[in-house]
Design a protein around this motif. Structure first.
Motif: not given
Length: 268
Positions: A180-183, A185-202
């Protein structure tokens, strides 16, 4: 507000014919708002910023440094403005040792690992922050830090000015429900730059390494009602064709999202 991507990849810089579309520089982002320039991290993408600024006699900007892992400070030793007193540069980051903050940031670059002692040459103001207390870069630019789920006191940032940018690189969201804290923190942001380092299978083989997948980002963006999810920090090992496949999948999502690439510009 304008966002410029100078370095979008994670783990290691890597230039190859297989990553010409998205680039191979590591983390460095520029936010321009109200006449102020803010850089997020100092990966190899920092050199692209230096190239654009070449010839300017007096630079004034701030850097929010999430942490000191090598891919996020790889641009530091060859960034000449750090060594010139006519520029006005402030670096904000958490202190991680008893040594002076300047030593923590620049101290790696000295013999035998670098030919000169960069700490002795640096002409930069360093400012220690903690992982939870908001502060102002300027009267109209507020920064809210958030302790990231990543080793070595990594900090996430929420920049609030005329628009809002949330920086969540090197942040692992586990498979359980989003915090809940993270949501919030990011609430109503115009842009979220998000860590997508690994593919879901990896991801299962690299769980608890401090990184996430684009699927976790989609969940967060939907819960936080952000306007644009910018997926970034993909591992250097994923070529353009893999990211192109993900990009096609993203078009079917209810969330507005894109994959970051070196040289990308976004005004909002």
């Amino acid at each position: 507000m304008k966002l410029t991507v100078y370095g979008s990849k994670g783990s290691s810089g890597f230039s190859s014919k297989t990553n010409r579309a998205y680039g191979g520089n590591t983390s460095c982002y520029r936010v321009d708002t109200g006449g102020h320039t803010i850089l997020l991290d100092c990966g190899t993408g920092l050199l692209q910023f230096a190239e654009e600024m070449r010839g300017q006699k007096e630079l004034t900007f701030d850097i929010l440094l999430s942490h000191l892992h090598a891919d996020h400070i790889a641009g530091v030793p060859v960034f000449e403005p750090f060594m010139k007193p006519e520029h006005h540069i402030r670096i904000f980051t958490q202190s991680r040792a008893d040594r002076p903050l300047s030593s923590q940031i620049f101290g790696l670059y000295k013999p035998p690992y670098w030919p000169v002692d960069l700490e002795a040459l640096a002409r930069v103001q360093t400012v220690a922050i903690d992982g939870h207390t908001p502060f102002f870069l300027h009267d109209d630019v507020k920064v809210i830090p958030f302790q990231a789920n990543h080793p070595d006191r990594t900090t996430s940032f929420r920049i609030e000015a005329d628009k809002t940018v949330v920086y969540l690189l090197d942040f692992e969201i586990n498979e359980s429900t989003l915090q809940e804290e993270l949501v919030a923190f990011a609430k109503d942001a115009d842009v979220i730059i998000f860590d997508s380092c690994y593919l879901p299978d990896h991801y299962p083989a690299k769980k608890n390494w401090g990184h996430s997948t684009f699927e976790f980002g989609l969940q967060l963006a939907e819960a936080a009602h952000c306007k644009l999810l910018l997926l970034a920090h993909f591992s250097y090992e994923y070529p353009d064709e893999v990211l192109d496949t993900i990009e096609r999948r993203l078009k079917q999502q209810p969330v507005n999202c894109r994959i970051a690439f070196d040289g990308m510009e976004y005004e909002f």
